[in-house]
Design a protein around this motif. Structure first.
Motif, PDB file in Angstrom:
ATOM      1  N   MET A 271       0.817  -1.218   0.000  1.00 28.11           N
ATOM      2  CA  MET A 271       0.000   0.000   0.000  1.00 28.11           C
ATOM      3  C   MET A 271       0.848   1.264   0.000  1.00 28.11           C
ATOM      4  O   MET A 271       0.315   2.372  -0.045  1.00 28.11           O
ATOM      5  CB  MET A 271      -0.922   0.017   1.237  1.00 28.11           C
ATOM      6  CG  MET A 271      -1.919  -1.133   1.293  1.00 28.11           C
ATOM      7  SD  MET A 271      -3.048  -1.117  -0.118  1.00 28.11           S
ATOM      8  CE  MET A 271      -2.381  -2.473  -1.087  1.00 28.11           C
ATOM      9  N   HIS A 273       3.704   4.021  -1.431  1.00 35.28           N
ATOM     10  CA  HIS A 273       4.115   4.551  -2.729  1.00 35.28           C
ATOM     11  C   HIS A 273       5.170   5.621  -2.497  1.00 35.28           C
ATOM     12  O   HIS A 273       5.142   6.340  -1.492  1.00 35.28           O
ATOM     13  CB  HIS A 273       2.912   5.140  -3.472  1.00 35.28           C
ATOM     14  CG  HIS A 273       3.185   5.435  -4.916  1.00 35.28           C
ATOM     15  ND1 HIS A 273       3.733   6.630  -5.342  1.00 35.28           N
ATOM     16  CD2 HIS A 273       2.999   4.686  -6.037  1.00 35.28           C
ATOM     17  CE1 HIS A 273       3.867   6.606  -6.651  1.00 35.28           C
ATOM     18  NE2 HIS A 273       3.430   5.448  -7.105  1.00 35.28           N
ATOM     19  N   GLU A 276       4.399   9.339  -1.453  1.00 32.88           N
ATOM     20  CA  GLU A 276       4.131   9.726  -0.064  1.00 32.88           C
ATOM     21  C   GLU A 276       5.370  10.315   0.601  1.00 32.88           C
ATOM     22  O   GLU A 276       5.261  11.177   1.480  1.00 32.88           O
ATOM     23  CB  GLU A 276       3.642   8.511   0.727  1.00 32.88           C
ATOM     24  CG  GLU A 276       2.352   7.909   0.180  1.00 32.88           C
ATOM     25  CD  GLU A 276       2.101   6.524   0.740  1.00 32.88           C
ATOM     26  OE1 GLU A 276       2.887   6.085   1.599  1.00 32.88           O
ATOM     27  OE2 GLU A 276       1.122   5.877   0.309  1.00 32.88           O
ATOM     28  N   ARG A 288      -1.753   8.650   1.731  1.00 30.92           N
ATOM     29  CA  ARG A 288      -1.834   7.258   2.175  1.00 30.92           C
ATOM     30  C   ARG A 288      -3.247   6.917   2.610  1.00 30.92           C
ATOM     31  O   ARG A 288      -3.767   5.831   2.298  1.00 30.92           O
ATOM     32  CB  ARG A 288      -0.851   7.020   3.326  1.00 30.92           C
ATOM     33  CG  ARG A 288      -0.825   5.590   3.812  1.00 30.92           C
ATOM     34  CD  ARG A 288       0.295   5.359   4.791  1.00 30.92           C
ATOM     35  NE  ARG A 288       1.601   5.491   4.148  1.00 30.92           N
ATOM     36  CZ  ARG A 288       2.757   5.258   4.782  1.00 30.92           C
ATOM     37  NH1 ARG A 288       2.752   4.904   6.055  1.00 30.92           N
ATOM     38  NH2 ARG A 288       3.894   5.385   4.145  1.00 30.92           N
ATOM     39  N   ARG A 291      -5.403   6.327  -0.347  1.00 30.30           N
ATOM     40  CA  ARG A 291      -5.164   5.004  -0.940  1.00 30.30           C
ATOM     41  C   ARG A 291      -5.853   3.911  -0.132  1.00 30.30           C
ATOM     42  O   ARG A 291      -6.387   2.952  -0.701  1.00 30.30           O
ATOM     43  CB  ARG A 291      -3.657   4.729  -1.048  1.00 30.30           C
ATOM     44  CG  ARG A 291      -2.985   5.521  -2.142  1.00 30.30           C
ATOM     45  CD  ARG A 291      -1.589   4.999  -2.422  1.00 30.30           C
ATOM     46  NE  ARG A 291      -1.005   5.713  -3.553  1.00 30.30           N
ATOM     47  CZ  ARG A 291      -0.289   6.824  -3.443  1.00 30.30           C
ATOM     48  NH1 ARG A 291      -0.034   7.325  -2.246  1.00 30.30           N
ATOM     49  NH2 ARG A 291       0.189   7.425  -4.510  1.00 30.30           N
ATOM     50  N   ALA A 294      -9.465   4.086  -1.019  1.00 28.81           N
ATOM     51  CA  ALA A 294      -9.685   3.539  -2.359  1.00 28.81           C
ATOM     52  C   ALA A 294      -9.622   2.018  -2.349  1.00 28.81           C
ATOM     53  O   ALA A 294     -10.433   1.345  -3.003  1.00 28.81           O
ATOM     54  CB  ALA A 294      -8.648   4.106  -3.320  1.00 28.81           C
ATOM     55  N   LEU A 295      -8.678   1.469  -1.586  1.00 28.83           N
ATOM     56  CA  LEU A 295      -8.544   0.016  -1.515  1.00 28.83           C
ATOM     57  C   LEU A 295      -9.801  -0.620  -0.945  1.00 28.83           C
ATOM     58  O   LEU A 295     -10.368  -1.563  -1.526  1.00 28.83           O
ATOM     59  CB  LEU A 295      -7.331  -0.352  -0.660  1.00 28.83           C
ATOM     60  CG  LEU A 295      -7.233  -1.821  -0.252  1.00 28.83           C
ATOM     61  CD1 LEU A 295      -6.902  -2.688  -1.451  1.00 28.83           C
ATOM     62  CD2 LEU A 295      -6.215  -2.022   0.855  1.00 28.83           C
ATOM     63  N   ALA A 396      -6.126   2.696  -8.141  1.00 22.22           N
ATOM     64  CA  ALA A 396      -5.421   3.561  -7.187  1.00 22.22           C
ATOM     65  C   ALA A 396      -4.541   2.764  -6.245  1.00 22.22           C
ATOM     66  O   ALA A 396      -3.719   3.342  -5.530  1.00 22.22           O
ATOM     67  CB  ALA A 396      -6.417   4.389  -6.383  1.00 22.22           C
ATOM     68  N   THR A 397      -4.700   1.443  -6.219  1.00 24.72           N
ATOM     69  CA  THR A 397      -3.853   0.596  -5.382  1.00 24.72           C
ATOM     70  C   THR A 397      -2.443   0.585  -5.956  1.00 24.72           C
ATOM     71  O   THR A 397      -2.254   0.270  -7.139  1.00 24.72           O
ATOM     72  CB  THR A 397      -4.411  -0.839  -5.328  1.00 24.72           C
ATOM     73  OG1 THR A 397      -5.765  -0.799  -4.880  1.00 24.72           O
ATOM     74  CG2 THR A 397      -3.599  -1.702  -4.386  1.00 24.72           C
ATOM     75  N   PRO A 398      -1.423   0.943  -5.159  1.00 27.02           N
ATOM     76  CA  PRO A 398      -0.056   1.042  -5.710  1.00 27.02           C
ATOM     77  C   PRO A 398       0.461  -0.253  -6.318  1.00 27.02           C
ATOM     78  O   PRO A 398       1.174  -0.232  -7.309  1.00 27.02           O
ATOM     79  CB  PRO A 398       0.777   1.457  -4.491  1.00 27.02           C
ATOM     80  CG  PRO A 398      -0.187   2.074  -3.551  1.00 27.02           C
ATOM     81  CD  PRO A 398      -1.478   1.356  -3.753  1.00 27.02           C
TER      82      PRO A 398
END
Length: 484
Positions: A271, A273, A276, A288, A291, A294-295, A396-398
Motif C-alpha cells: 500500500m 508509494h 508519499e 496514504r 489510498r 480507495a482500496l 489507485a492501489t499502488p
C-alpha cells in the motif's frame, strides 16, 4: 549439477570440443576466431552482439606484438598479468562451464600449451535507457528506473547505497537458461537467518529455465501457488529499493527483468508509494489515507451496494435513495459480473493497443459502450456508477498484483452476498480477514503490525511519519542494527 569436462591434453581437442558443445557451425551468431600469436595457436569463442568490439580489438592488437620468447616461460601468468591488460579476467579448467560462460557473454581464449581457458568478460548487452517506470510515477523525484540488464540494476542500486557492507551475491538458476540472479542486502543490517533461508531456497530451485524471470522465482520460493495475494513486493525504482535495503530487507535482482523483488513484504508494504515520501509528512499521510479508502472501497463497496439493493430494509431512512429504481431485465448480480468481465476485457485491450490509439479506445469504452449499455437496458445507471468507483479504487492501489487479487476477492464477496445476503456479506469479510491473517511472507505474519498488533509499527503504517522521527527499523525484519 551439470557434468564437468576437464580440459584435454591437446589444444586441437579442446577447441573441437568447445566448437561442438556450442554448436558454432549451426548458429550464425556464435563466433570462433582462430589466430596465431607468439608462434602459438589460439582460439577465441564469443557471441556476436555480446562483445565490445573496441576492447577486443585492443586486446588482440596487444597480443599481435608478442614474439615466441614472451610466452616461453609460464605463458598463463604472462598473459594474464602482463599481456592482456583488462580488469575482468578469470581462469577456467571445465570446458562445459567455459562454454556456458561464453553463452552468457564473456569471451573464451584457448591457448596452445596452456592448461586453462582464459575468460575475458568484455561483454555488453542490448539495453534501453533507465526511464521512469510507468507503474511508480512521482511528481517530484528521480526519473531513472531499473532496466533488463543485471549489471545496470546493481549499479543503480549501489549508486544510492554506498555502504561498505552492501553485498551482491551472484547465482545462476536454470539448468538450460543459466539465468543470472543477484541476492542484494546490507550485511550489517539484514538478518543472517533470512539471508541463509533465501540462499538455500534459491539454490534448491530445480528447473530448466526462468522464462518469466521474477515471477517464476516467486512461484518457487513463496510456496503459495493458489494464493492470489503477493507475498513479495516488486519495484522498478532504485530509490524504493534502496529505502528497503536500509530497513533490512533482502532484494532479488534477476537478469532480463526490470522488476526487483523485495523480501519479505507484508500486506501494508504493497500500500506504500514513493509519492508519499516525496511530499511533506502531512500531505504524504493524506495520500496514504486516500489510498486506504480507495482500496477498501474497491473491495467492499460493490457487494455492500448489492446488499442494500436486495435488502432495502437495512438502509436508514436518510439513505433510502440507494438502490436501483428499476432492476431491469437482467438480474443485478449478473449485471455486476458482466461489467467486471467487461472491465477486464477493456484492461487487456488497452495493454495490447498501441499508445496512439489507447485514448480513443478509452473514449469508445467509457462513452459509447457504457451509454449504449444503459440505454438498451443491459445495465442500470447505478451499476455503472458503483462499478466505476470500485475500478478507480483498484487502479489507485499502488501494487498491481494486489489490485488483481482484490478484484478476485470482490467477485467472491459479491457472489457470497448474493447467495446468503447480510450473513454472507459479514461471513465473506470475516473469511477474507482470517485468510490474510493466516498468511505468512517468509515466516512473517502478512497483516503485521495489525495482526499481531504492534502500536509503534501500526502508527508508522497508518501515518506517514516524518523521516527524522523514524529512528527504528521494522522489528519484524529482526535487523542486526535496529537503530537508524
Amino acid at each position: 549439477m551439470k557434468e564437468k569436462q576437464p580440459m584435454f591434453d591437446h589444444y586441437d581437442t579442446n577447441v573441437s570440443y568447445l566448437k561442438d558443445y556450442l554448436g558454432v557451425e549451426e548458429s550464425f551468431d556464435l563466433i570462433q576466431l582462430d589466430v596465431v600469436y607468439a608462434n602459438r595457436k589460439m582460439s577465441l569463442f564469443m557471441v556476436d552482439g555480446f562483445i565490445k568490439d573496441d576492447i577486443l580489438h585492443y586486446l588482440m592488437r596487444g597480443l599481435s606484438h608478442l614474439d615466441a620468447n614472451d610466452l616461453s616461460i609460464e605463458p598463463l601468468e604472462k598473459l594474464i598479468k602482463t599481456h592482456i591488460p583488462y580488469v575482468e579476467l578469470e581462469q577456467e579448467t571445465d570446458l562445459n562451464k567455459a562454454g556456458d560462460n561464453v553463452l552468457a557473454g564473456p569471451t573464451a581464449l584457448v591457448v596452445e600449451g596452456v592448461d586453462k581457458i582464459i575468460m575475458i568478460d568484455a561483454r555488453t548487452y542490448p539495453v534501453r535507457g533507465p526511464e521512469e517506470p510507468d507503474l511508480e510515477r512521482v511528481v517530484r523525484g528521480s526519473r531513472d528506473g531499473f532496466v533488463e540488464t543485471l549489471v545496470f540494476n546493481t549499479a543503480l542500486t549501489r549508486r544510492r547505497v554506498r555502504d561498505r557492507s552492501l553485498r551482491m551475491e551472484y547465482l545462476q538458476i536454470g539448468r538450460r537458461s543459466q539465468t543470472d540472479v543477484c541476492l542484494c542486502y546490507i550485511k550489517e543490517i539484514a538478518d543472517d537467518e533470512r539471508i541463509s533461508h533465501l540462499q538455500r531456497v534459491l539454490k534448491e530451485i530445480d528447473t530448466d529455465a526462468l522464462p518469466m524471470a521474477e515471477k517464476t522465482i516467486e512461484e518457487f520460493i513463496s510456496g503459495q501457488h493458489w494464493n492470489p495475494y503477493p507475498v513479495i513486493r516488486y519495484t522498478e525504482r532504485p530509490d524504493t529499493a534502496a529505502a528497503h535495503l536500509y530497513e533490512g530487507h533482502v532484494l532479488i535482482i534477476i537478469d532480463g527483468s526490470p522488476s526487483v523483488m523485495i523480501t519479505p513484504a507484508t500486506f501494508w508494504h504493497h500500500m506504500q508509494h514513493a509519492e508519499e515520501y516525496r511530499q511533506k509528512p502531512l500531505v504524504g499521510a493524506y495520500l496514504r489515507w486516500v489510498r486506504f479508502i480507495a482500496l477498501f472501497m474497491s473491495l467492499f463497496l460493490l457487494p455492500l451496494y448489492y446488499l442494500f439493493s436486495i435488502h432495502p430494509e437495512l438502509l436508514p431512512v436518510d439513505l433510502s435513495y440507494i438502490g436501483p429504481e428499476e432492476e431491469g431485465t437482467i438480474p443485478l448480480i449478473v449485471q455486476f459480473l458482466i461489467a467486471e468481465i467487461g472491465i477486464d476485457m477493456l484492461r487487456m485491450a488497452a495493454i495490447h493497443t498501441p499508445s496512439s490509439l489507447a485514448t480513443a479506445l478509452g473514449l469508445v469504452a467509457a462513452i459509447l459502450i457504457g451509454q449504449v449499455a444503459v440505454d438498451v437496458g443491459l445495465f442500470t445507471v447505478e451499476v455503472v456508477l458503483y462499478l466505476s468507483i470500485a475500478a478507480i479504487g483498484t487502479f489507485a492501489t499502488p501494487s498491481y498484483e494486489v489490485g488483481l487479487a482484490d478484484r478476485i476477492s470482490r467477485i467472491a464477496l459479491l457472489m457470497v452476498t448474493g447467495l446468503f445476503g447480510l450473513k454472507g456479506y459479514i461471513i465473506g469479510i470475516t473469511l477474507w480477514i482470517l485468510y490474510l491473517s493466516n498468511m505468512q511472507t517468509f515466516k512473517t505474519p502478512y497483516l503485521w503490525p495489525f495482526l499481531p498488533f504492534s502500536l509503534r509499527a501500526f502508527r508508522d503504517i497508518f501515518v506517514r511519519s516524518p523521516i527524522p522521527l523514524k529512528n527504528r527499523r521494522p522489528a519484524f525484519l529482526h535487523p542486526k542494527d535496529p537503530d537508524r
